[in-house]
Write a protein that holds these residues in place. Structure first.
Motif, short mmCIF file in Angstrom:
data_model
loop_
_atom_site.label_atom_id
_atom_site.label_comp_id
_atom_site.label_asym_id
_atom_site.label_seq_id
_atom_site.Cartn_x
_atom_site.Cartn_y
_atom_site.Cartn_z
N ASP A 64 1.07 -1.07 -0.03
CA ASP A 64 -0.36 0.14 0.31
C ASP A 64 0.84 1.73 0.04
O ASP A 64 0.30 2.36 -0.94
CB ASP A 64 -0.93 0.07 1.02
N ARG B 6 1.86 2.08 -3.40
CA ARG B 6 1.25 2.27 -4.18
C ARG B 6 1.07 3.90 -3.69
O ARG B 6 0.51 4.41 -5.46
CB ARG B 6 -0.08 1.27 -4.09
N CYS C 2 2.75 5.71 -5.85
CA CYS C 2 2.56 5.79 -7.21
C CYS C 2 1.78 6.89 -7.77
O CYS C 2 1.64 7.29 -8.90
CB CYS C 2 2.20 4.35 -7.77
N LEU D 5 1.52 -6.47 -5.87
CA LEU D 5 2.05 -4.47 -6.10
C LEU D 5 1.28 -5.30 -8.02
O LEU D 5 1.27 -4.58 -8.60
CB LEU D 5 3.06 -4.17 -6.56
N THR E 55 -2.22 -5.93 -8.90
CA THR E 55 -2.75 -4.70 -9.03
C THR E 55 -3.00 -4.36 -10.21
O THR E 55 -3.38 -2.77 -10.59
CB THR E 55 -2.99 -4.03 -8.22
N HIS F 15 0.68 -2.51 -10.58
CA HIS F 15 1.12 -0.91 -10.18
C HIS F 15 2.89 -1.23 -10.84
O HIS F 15 3.54 -0.42 -10.68
CB HIS F 15 1.24 -0.87 -8.88
N THR G 87 8.30 -0.51 -12.50
CA THR G 87 6.42 0.58 -12.01
C THR G 87 5.84 0.91 -13.33
O THR G 87 6.27 0.79 -14.71
CB THR G 87 6.04 1.85 -11.35
N TRP H 276 -7.29 -0.93 -7.05
CA TRP H 276 -6.43 -0.96 -5.30
C TRP H 276 -7.18 -0.51 -3.80
O TRP H 276 -7.48 -0.94 -3.34
CB TRP H 276 -5.26 -0.10 -4.63
#
Length: 471
Positions: A29, A32, A35, A70, A73, A75, A86, A97
């Motif tokens: 998290d 994320r 990002c 990651l 999802t 990312h 990324t 997310w």
């Protein structure tokens, strides 16, 4: 070629990332959020699992699990022999997310001025005259440029239309200025905290940023600014002297004098961002405008964010340089939007009091709700602008934003506004939403604060995350 992020740099960006979640979920998290905030750019190579595990003081298995989450999802993308990189984030990726439904306070943008649909209808009725023109206009409509120049003059900045270029919003103006007037490795003096998209624009041009602190209680650090001007001789200094984003501070007369003198002595151009300067909530005497070689403004905050019309005010020779360079970027601002903007500009004296009342209601509701729900926070007194730069008393801004997002409240963490890192002890909370929505937002924040502040006690003394949190 992908840029590469070291483990040490990622640890600094993460700050206090540990929560009551499983460690791999909390780490995922945290990355994320970086990002989504664009603090980690797309196509950036993340540290190897073993390297990051050592830097964080956790097991490699935990990092591997976070990277798997990651990937699931969207990312990051793991490439054989190249590690994990990324990915650019679209709406679908973000939605995997956090559900984006809820209260979105990431954009500090008021709703549209209620009279705008009528103005658009009036312009549409004259569409025949509009489409009789070529539609290409690098400088902008003469009538709009004249209206902008006249308003600048009334505000104490004598201006003629030849000193105005119409742009596709203020962000477009900043990009054009940076790409035209700056060279790679030029130094740009900039406030910290600051408007993050401005910092990103100057970095993208290859400039080196020199941060000067501005604080809610103390204003601009003029001594450090004078030293920075003298030591680095920046090519450009980007400032927001009216209702600075995100602190809400307005420069005093003495601060303006100090910056003008330091810029003159170092041969630096001053670039003033006026996009929020008209958003006065409490009437009062305002200092004379800060003299600047270049100013940018827009109608995004005062009228509507969807009206993509901004402008650059500069000496005629600078406007000529920008005009010559602009054709490689775009061929002008759309005619329809310029026609709407021309009619709106002459009605700003009618529009701004309505905006003031709207922002006053939001500010007062937010201040009252924060005082009741989280009395330990430091809530500043602001007299204009769009947001509060709230002191949390602990470096938990990113953790707070992550927890709040799980409950439908979306904000940007303090470090999003930093130039050289930090600001985990602050949170920007816009007051541009309806009062009832802001009160619901504070309810979520108070509950999330109780969670994340309690999480500190769940960590074992001596862990890197805990040491970072308690600094």
């Amino acid at each position: 070629m992908d840029s590469r992020l070291s483990a040490r740099a990622l640890v600094e960006l993460l700050g206090f990332w540990r929560t009551s979640e499983p460690a791999y979920d909390a780490l995922a998290d945290g990355i994320r959020l970086l990002c989504l905030d664009n603090r980690i750019a797309p196509e950036t190579a993340l540290p190897a699992e073993r390297e990051l595990a050592v830097a964080l003081g956790i097991s490699r298995t935990t990092v591997a699990a976070a990277y798997r989450a990651l990937r699931s999802t969207g990312h990051i993308l793991s490439r054989q022999g190249s590690g994990s990189v990324t990915r650019p984030l679209g709406r679908t990726t973000a939605a995997r997310w956090f559900d984006r439904e809820g209260i979105d306070l990431q954009q500090a943008s008021p709703p549209a001025w209620p009279g705008l649909p009528g103005v658009i209808a009036e312009v549409a009725a004259s569409a025949t005259a509009l489409v009789s023109r070529s539609g290409y206009d690098i400088l902008g409509h003469a009538g709009l440029r004249a209206a902008i120049a006249e308003r600048c003059t009334r505000q104490g900045i004598p201006t003629i239309p030849e000193q105005i270029m119409v742009t596709n919003g203020a962000q477009h103006a900043l990009n054009l200025i940076a790409s035209t007037l700056l060279r790679r490795a030029d130094r740009v003096l900039i406030e910290t905290p600051t408007y993050p998209h401005a910092a990103e624009t100057f970095r993208r041009s290859g400039s080196r940023l020199v941060g000067v602190p501005v604080e809610v209680g103390h204003g601009w650090d003029v001594d450090r600014a004078a030293q920075a001007f003298a030591r680095t001789a920046p090519a450009l200094a980007y400032l927001m002297p009216e209702f600075q984003n995100p602190t809400g501070r307005t420069m005093t007369a003495s601060e303006r004098t100090a910056f003008a003198r330091a810029a003159h002595d170092s041969g630096s151009m001053l670039l003033v961002d006026d996009t929020i300067s008209d958003l006065v909530i409490d009437a009062g005497e305002r200092p004379a405008p800060l003299p600047a070689a270049i100013r940018v403004g827009s109608l995004a905050k005062s009228v509507w964010g969807g009206l993509r019309v901004g402008w650059i005010r500069a000496d005629a020779d600078v406007i000529r340089r920008l005009r010559a360079a602009r054709a490689s970027h775009d061929l002008g601002t759309p005619d329809l939007e310029q026609a709407v903007a021309t009619r709106v500009m002459v009605r700003l004296d009618e529009i701004l009091p309505q905006r003031s009342a709207l922002l006053r209601a939001g500010r007062d509701a937010l201040v009252a709700a924060l005082g009741a729900a989280v009395p330990g926070w430091s809530v500043p007194q602001v007299h204009g602008g769009v947001a509060l730069w709230v002191g949390l008393g602990a470096p938990l801004s990113s953790a707070l934003v992550m927890d709040a997002a799980r409950h439908g409240l979306h904000l940007s963490a303090g470090p999003r506004f930093a130039v050289d890192g930090g600001h985990e002890r602050h949170l920007r909370i816009p007051f541009t939403a309806e009062p009832r929505e802001l009160e619901r937002a504070v309810d979520i924040l108070a509950a999330s604060w109780a969670t994340v502040s309690a999480d500190i006690s769940h960590l074992e003394p001596g862990t890197p995350a805990l040491s970072e949190a308690l600094v």
